[in-house]
Design an enzyme around this catalytic site. Structure first.
Site, PDB file in Angstrom:
ATOM      1  N   ASP A 253     -11.356  -9.147 -13.113  1.00 51.01           N
ATOM      2  CA  ASP A 253      -9.994  -9.634 -13.364  1.00 51.01           C
ATOM      3  C   ASP A 253      -9.329  -8.852 -14.492  1.00 51.01           C
ATOM      4  O   ASP A 253      -8.130  -8.537 -14.429  1.00 51.01           O
ATOM      5  CB  ASP A 253     -10.026 -11.118 -13.710  1.00 51.01           C
ATOM      6  CG  ASP A 253     -10.312 -12.000 -12.506  1.00 51.01           C
ATOM      7  OD1 ASP A 253     -10.250 -11.479 -11.369  1.00 51.01           O
ATOM      8  OD2 ASP A 253     -10.594 -13.200 -12.696  1.00 51.01           O
TER       9      ASP A 253
ATOM     10  N   ASP B 263      -5.015   1.501  -4.556  1.00 48.65           N
ATOM     11  CA  ASP B 263      -6.217   0.689  -4.467  1.00 48.65           C
ATOM     12  C   ASP B 263      -7.228   1.182  -5.502  1.00 48.65           C
ATOM     13  O   ASP B 263      -7.474   2.393  -5.614  1.00 48.65           O
ATOM     14  CB  ASP B 263      -6.814   0.783  -3.052  1.00 48.65           C
ATOM     15  CG  ASP B 263      -7.945  -0.202  -2.838  1.00 48.65           C
ATOM     16  OD1 ASP B 263      -7.672  -1.315  -2.369  1.00 48.65           O
ATOM     17  OD2 ASP B 263      -9.099   0.162  -3.147  1.00 48.65           O
TER      18      ASP B 263
ATOM     19  N   ASN C  21     -17.150  -5.670  -9.720  1.00 41.37           N
ATOM     20  CA  ASN C  21     -17.425  -7.100  -9.605  1.00 41.37           C
ATOM     21  C   ASN C  21     -18.919  -7.374  -9.472  1.00 41.37           C
ATOM     22  O   ASN C  21     -19.452  -8.315 -10.080  1.00 41.37           O
ATOM     23  CB  ASN C  21     -16.688  -7.690  -8.402  1.00 41.37           C
ATOM     24  CG  ASN C  21     -15.230  -7.972  -8.694  1.00 41.37           C
ATOM     25  OD1 ASN C  21     -14.856  -8.232  -9.843  1.00 41.37           O
ATOM     26  ND2 ASN C  21     -14.392  -7.920  -7.671  1.00 41.37           N
TER      27      ASN C  21
ATOM     28  N   GLU D  67      -7.448  -5.978  -4.688  1.00 36.87           N
ATOM     29  CA  GLU D  67      -7.317  -4.887  -5.658  1.00 36.87           C
ATOM     30  C   GLU D  67      -6.243  -3.891  -5.238  1.00 36.87           C
ATOM     31  O   GLU D  67      -6.195  -2.762  -5.720  1.00 36.87           O
ATOM     32  CB  GLU D  67      -8.653  -4.157  -5.832  1.00 36.87           C
ATOM     33  CG  GLU D  67      -9.151  -3.420  -4.605  1.00 36.87           C
ATOM     34  CD  GLU D  67     -10.057  -4.257  -3.719  1.00 36.87           C
ATOM     35  OE1 GLU D  67     -10.920  -3.676  -3.041  1.00 36.87           O
ATOM     36  OE2 GLU D  67      -9.905  -5.497  -3.717  1.00 36.87           O
TER      37      GLU D  67
ATOM     38  N   HIS E   6     -16.867 -11.216 -11.918  1.00 35.71           N
ATOM     39  CA  HIS E   6     -15.453 -11.292 -11.561  1.00 35.71           C
ATOM     40  C   HIS E   6     -14.545 -11.382 -12.779  1.00 35.71           C
ATOM     41  O   HIS E   6     -13.364 -11.006 -12.714  1.00 35.71           O
ATOM     42  CB  HIS E   6     -15.215 -12.481 -10.637  1.00 35.71           C
ATOM     43  CG  HIS E   6     -15.784 -12.279  -9.264  1.00 35.71           C
ATOM     44  ND1 HIS E   6     -15.141 -11.537  -8.292  1.00 35.71           N
ATOM     45  CD2 HIS E   6     -16.947 -12.693  -8.704  1.00 35.71           C
ATOM     46  CE1 HIS E   6     -15.877 -11.510  -7.191  1.00 35.71           C
ATOM     47  NE2 HIS E   6     -16.975 -12.211  -7.407  1.00 35.71           N
TER      48      HIS E   6
END
Length: 353
Positions: free
Chosen positions: A237, A220, A228, A262, A233
């Protein structure tokens, strides 16, 4: 709306104005905007009612179902689509379009076989009657002419059938390739292009059936929400894609998947836990050592790290059980400072949620 039958009924007397009016009526009936794309799409349906596209639209609009812009996009996307990232909604729509086209293809094959069977039966009866007349000598010249006529007609029908079969076979091969692609897409994350959760579960089941040893790692990204929140975002990404590439490179030979959000899951096969841990530590160090910058202005993004939990899978253990244990180890790694790999077996229980 039964497009093929409606057009065949007055094909030959359709003129420009009438065609224009009928296309307009179809757009109104289907509640579609009169855009150039939609007009060209319906024009193709009405001017080539035997085309596979028209048959696919028949399947969709049968029983009063209206055509949607999504349907038009789906039915034409396979001809000119080169988008690098496809959303789950788009994948589902394209798959539904392929299913409709496949159903149409199957029905087309069935219709062709039925027609060829009927024509062959008629040819056999006519040929038998002609042969009988020739053998009895009754009106032999006429029987011979009938024989030649029947044979020539059947040869022509065979040539036409061969052409149709060749075209249909090409279409079937094209559909087969697209269905294989759709099956692959159903098991792939569109953002990172990694296999997804479904692929992970299927690989686990296959490895379990084969009897090989496995380890599961759950990774993670640390502080991903703040990435973010601070940068948006789009940057998030890109971070996900960077981590996906790093894990894929460092864990080559093992299945790296984007499990969700994630979170990444890795299935190590036929390696001992300590070796899997070493591979994972190398990946963690590789990610931590990189210096990430914003694409727009080269401003530093800051350190990106991930935490991970790793556990061997016990013989006969369900994947959910082993995954949950790896997830709890991941939680422990987060709790103890992040940017680390925690390893434990089924007997490891020195931590709590």
């Amino acid at each position: 709306m039964r497009i093929a039958r409606a057009v065949r009924s007055d094909a030959g007397k359709e003129e420009g104005r009438t065609l224009f009016e009928r296309i307009g009526a179809f757009l109104v009936d289907q509640r579609l905007e009169p855009t150039p794309t939609n007009y060209a799409f319906v024009h193709r349906l009405f001017t080539d009612p035997d085309d596979t596209l028209a048959r696919a639209v028949e399947l969709i609009t049968d029983r009063g179902v209206r055509l949607t812009p999504r349907d038009i996009q789906t039915l034409t996307a396979d001809e000119h689509s080169d988008e690098p990232v496809v959303s789950d909604v788009d994948l589902k729509a394209r798959t539904e379009g392929l299913v409709a086209r496949t159903q149409m293809q199957v029905e087309g094959f069935a219709d062709m076989v039925t027609a060829m069977r009927a024509e062959t039966a008629d040819f056999g009866r006519d040929l038998a009657a002609s042969a009988e007349a020739m053998s009895t000598g009754s009106d032999a010249p006429q029987a011979n002419d009938d024989f030649l006529r029947i044979t020539a007609a059947m040869l022509q029908r065979i040539r036409v059938a061969e052409q149709k079969l060749e075209t249909t076979t090409r279409e079937a091969n094209d559909l087969r390739e697209k269905l294989e692609e759709a099956r692959d897409n159903a098991r792939r994350d569109p953002l990172t292009q990694l296999p997804n959760r479904r692929a992970f579960e299927e690989a686990f089941a296959a490895q379990e059936a084969a009897g090989g040893s496995m380890c599961i790692a759950v990774c993670d990204i640390d502080h991903f929400k703040s990435v973010n929140d601070r940068f948006g975002h789009a940057v998030g990404d890109r971070v996900l894609r960077v981590i996906a590439d790093a894990l894929s490179q460092c864990c080559r030979g093992h299945l790296v998947t984007r499990y969700g959000g994630e979170e990444f899951a890795i299935l190590f096969t036929d390696v001992p836990p300590d070796k899997a841990q070493a591979v994972l530590e190398h990946a963690r160090g590789t990610v931590q050592a990189k210096r990430y910058k914003l694409r727009d202005n080269d401003a530093p993004l800051g350190e990106i790290t991930f935490s991970a939990g790793l556990t061997p899978v016990e013989p006969g253990e369900m994947h959910q059980t082993a995954f949950h244990r790896a997830d709890r180890l991941l939680y422990l790694a987060k709790h103890e400072g992040r940017n680390q790999v925690k390893i434990g077996s089924a007997s490891y229980s020195d931590f709590r949620r």
